[in-house]
Design an enzyme around this catalytic site. Sequence first.
Site, PDB file in Angstrom:
ATOM      1  N   LYS A  73      -8.242 -11.827 -10.246  1.00 35.33           N
ATOM      2  CA  LYS A  73      -9.438 -11.943  -9.408  1.00 35.33           C
ATOM      3  C   LYS A  73     -10.331 -10.705  -9.582  1.00 35.33           C
ATOM      4  O   LYS A  73      -9.842  -9.628  -9.917  1.00 35.33           O
ATOM      5  CB  LYS A  73      -9.064 -12.130  -7.945  1.00 35.33           C
ATOM      6  CG  LYS A  73      -8.654 -10.868  -7.214  1.00 35.33           C
ATOM      7  CD  LYS A  73      -8.664 -11.132  -5.720  1.00 35.33           C
ATOM      8  CE  LYS A  73      -8.636  -9.827  -4.937  1.00 35.33           C
ATOM      9  NZ  LYS A  73      -9.899  -9.091  -4.928  1.00 35.33           N
TER      10      LYS A  73
ATOM     11  N   LYS B 113     -12.998  -4.809  -6.364  1.00 31.18           N
ATOM     12  CA  LYS B 113     -13.845  -3.623  -6.459  1.00 31.18           C
ATOM     13  C   LYS B 113     -13.085  -2.427  -6.988  1.00 31.18           C
ATOM     14  O   LYS B 113     -13.660  -1.545  -7.586  1.00 31.18           O
ATOM     15  CB  LYS B 113     -14.560  -3.316  -5.143  1.00 31.18           C
ATOM     16  CG  LYS B 113     -13.720  -3.173  -3.921  1.00 31.18           C
ATOM     17  CD  LYS B 113     -14.609  -2.736  -2.740  1.00 31.18           C
ATOM     18  CE  LYS B 113     -14.475  -3.574  -1.507  1.00 31.18           C
ATOM     19  NZ  LYS B 113     -13.137  -3.659  -0.941  1.00 31.18           N
TER      20      LYS B 113
ATOM     21  N   LYS C  82       0.809  -1.218   0.000  1.00 28.67           N
ATOM     22  CA  LYS C  82       0.000   0.000   0.000  1.00 28.67           C
ATOM     23  C   LYS C  82       0.848   1.276   0.000  1.00 28.67           C
ATOM     24  O   LYS C  82       0.370   2.337  -0.387  1.00 28.67           O
ATOM     25  CB  LYS C  82      -0.957   0.012   1.201  1.00 28.67           C
ATOM     26  CG  LYS C  82      -2.077  -0.998   1.044  1.00 28.67           C
ATOM     27  CD  LYS C  82      -3.186  -0.765   2.055  1.00 28.67           C
ATOM     28  CE  LYS C  82      -4.502  -1.348   1.586  1.00 28.67           C
ATOM     29  NZ  LYS C  82      -4.947  -2.537   2.274  1.00 28.67           N
TER      30      LYS C  82
HETATM   31  P1  ATP Z   1      -9.805  -3.918  -3.394  1.00 27.19           P
HETATM   32  O1  ATP Z   1      -9.741  -3.928  -4.891  1.00 27.19           O
HETATM   33  O2  ATP Z   1     -10.082  -2.572  -2.817  1.00 27.19           O
HETATM   34  O3  ATP Z   1      -8.647  -4.636  -2.736  1.00 27.19           O
HETATM   35  P2  ATP Z   1     -11.388  -6.266  -3.032  1.00 27.19           P
HETATM   36  O4  ATP Z   1     -12.555  -6.517  -3.936  1.00 27.19           O
HETATM   37  O5  ATP Z   1     -10.144  -7.046  -3.262  1.00 27.19           O
HETATM   38  O6  ATP Z   1     -11.122  -4.717  -3.027  1.00 27.19           O
HETATM   39  P3  ATP Z   1     -11.138  -6.428  -0.170  1.00 27.19           P
HETATM   40  O7  ATP Z   1     -11.739  -5.317   0.627  1.00 27.19           O
HETATM   41  O8  ATP Z   1      -9.671  -6.427  -0.409  1.00 27.19           O
HETATM   42  O9  ATP Z   1     -11.911  -6.503  -1.560  1.00 27.19           O
HETATM   43  O10 ATP Z   1     -11.551  -7.800   0.493  1.00 27.19           O
HETATM   44  C1  ATP Z   1     -12.746  -8.012   1.226  1.00 27.19           C
HETATM   45  C2  ATP Z   1     -12.944  -9.495   1.388  1.00 27.19           C
HETATM   46  O11 ATP Z   1     -13.359 -10.076   0.146  1.00 27.19           O
HETATM   47  C3  ATP Z   1     -11.678 -10.261   1.791  1.00 27.19           C
HETATM   48  O12 ATP Z   1     -12.036 -11.254   2.738  1.00 27.19           O
HETATM   49  C4  ATP Z   1     -11.212 -10.890   0.499  1.00 27.19           C
HETATM   50  O13 ATP Z   1     -10.481 -12.097   0.730  1.00 27.19           O
HETATM   51  C5  ATP Z   1     -12.523 -11.164  -0.224  1.00 27.19           C
HETATM   52  N1  ATP Z   1     -12.390 -11.118  -1.678  1.00 27.19           N
HETATM   53  C6  ATP Z   1     -11.991 -10.052  -2.403  1.00 27.19           C
HETATM   54  N2  ATP Z   1     -12.034 -10.315  -3.704  1.00 27.19           N
HETATM   55  C7  ATP Z   1     -12.492 -11.595  -3.830  1.00 27.19           C
HETATM   56  C8  ATP Z   1     -12.750 -12.443  -4.945  1.00 27.19           C
HETATM   57  N3  ATP Z   1     -12.561 -12.018  -6.183  1.00 27.19           N
HETATM   58  N4  ATP Z   1     -13.208 -13.685  -4.709  1.00 27.19           N
HETATM   59  C9  ATP Z   1     -13.394 -14.113  -3.443  1.00 27.19           C
HETATM   60  N5  ATP Z   1     -13.177 -13.371  -2.360  1.00 27.19           N
HETATM   61  C10 ATP Z   1     -12.725 -12.117  -2.527  1.00 27.19           C
HETATM   62 MG    MG Z   2      -8.291  -6.632  -2.023  1.00 24.27          MG
END
Ligand code: ATP
Ligand code: MG
Length: 336
Positions: free
Chosen positions: A203, A206, A115
């Site tokens: 993956k 968001k 980060k």
């Molecule tokens: P960012 O892009 O901001 O990192 P993100 O979609 O990766 O957002 P996080 O806030 O990092 O989301 O993660 C929230 C939860 O969702 C965590 O427990 C993470 O393991 C899970 N998670 C995130 N993306 C996925 C995915 N594509 N499939 C399954 N679980 C996910």
């Molecule tokens: Mg993430």
Amino acid sequence: MKTILTGFRSNSVLTLGNYLGALLPMVRLANKHSKDSHINFFVPDLHSIISAADGDLRENTMRNLKYYLAAGLEINDNVHIYRQSYVPAHSELCWILNCVATMGEMSRMTQYKEKSEGKASCNVGIFDYPVLMAADILLYDAEYVPVGEDQFQHLELTRNIAIRFNNRFGEIFTVPVKTRDQVKFMEMDNALRIRDLLNPEKKMSKSTVAEGSKIMLDDAPEKAAKKIMSATTDSLGKIKFDMFNQPGISNLLQIEALVNDIPLQDVISTYAGETRYGDLKQKVAESVSTMLETFQARLAEISDEQVYALLEVGEKYANEVANKKLAEVQKVVGLR
Ligand code: ATP
Ligand code: MG
């Protein structure tokens, strides 16, 4: 009674990946254990401010709480929902633990390195939030902390801080179980990663800019269906679960299984020998849009009043437990 604790940062609307991969399994786990465990399902709003939130943080926090309920979290006397910033003991214990954690171990945190990388300046919160996370957990003597893989290192840090503190000051904290036992407890497949619809090697996230890459929980069902129909597949012409060679198709099979809560193997068998990608997409698009429709309807039914009533009880409980632990800590370190 053991305590199981988990939370979701409230920075923005969640994706289908967050929902299927994290929120839903955690809610199911909580429901399974809520007869004989304390379930602390909180919103870490203080963690949310280490980076800028999309939109209004308070609204996002309320939405997250409603997500928990819409995802099916069953409330009983053992289940507590609360907002971190409404329990000041989190911040106070964080300070005390800051004086136990070392610069060396904190500097090794991969999340921090990622980060802060390439940034001219980085706020101290980004460096320190794993200690706040340790406080979130240790205040409640939580043994089980279902989190994503990206948080495993922070969980190990929490264990190390707790062990060090206990060695120095006496047995004050329950040390959460080791990561590998957390994984067993969660019963989830850790490799579970919903893929980006346009670039299925990655993956779904968001923070990905391309709209078509991700399905958001507030997408209109028809819009979500269109995104599924436009998902990238391949030209191999067979419906097979093979994340390496056919990540797009495999992702659709995976989504179909999770959305309908059926074993992946059953979905794979249903499509064995089939070749028409369009049919699979059509089916998954229907499944996802039906799921969103149901979820969004349930979400709309949950009123602010209902959430505030639950928060009143949850935050009273959280403050009682946390203040008691904080007082013990203050005593042994010599502040009281
Ligand atoms: P960012 O892009 O901001 O990192 P993100 O979609 O990766 O957002 P996080 O806030 O990092 O989301 O993660 C929230 C939860 O969702 C965590 O427990 C993470 O393991 C899970 N998670 C995130 N993306 C996925 C995915 N594509 N499939 C399954 N679980 C996910
Ligand atoms: Mg993430």
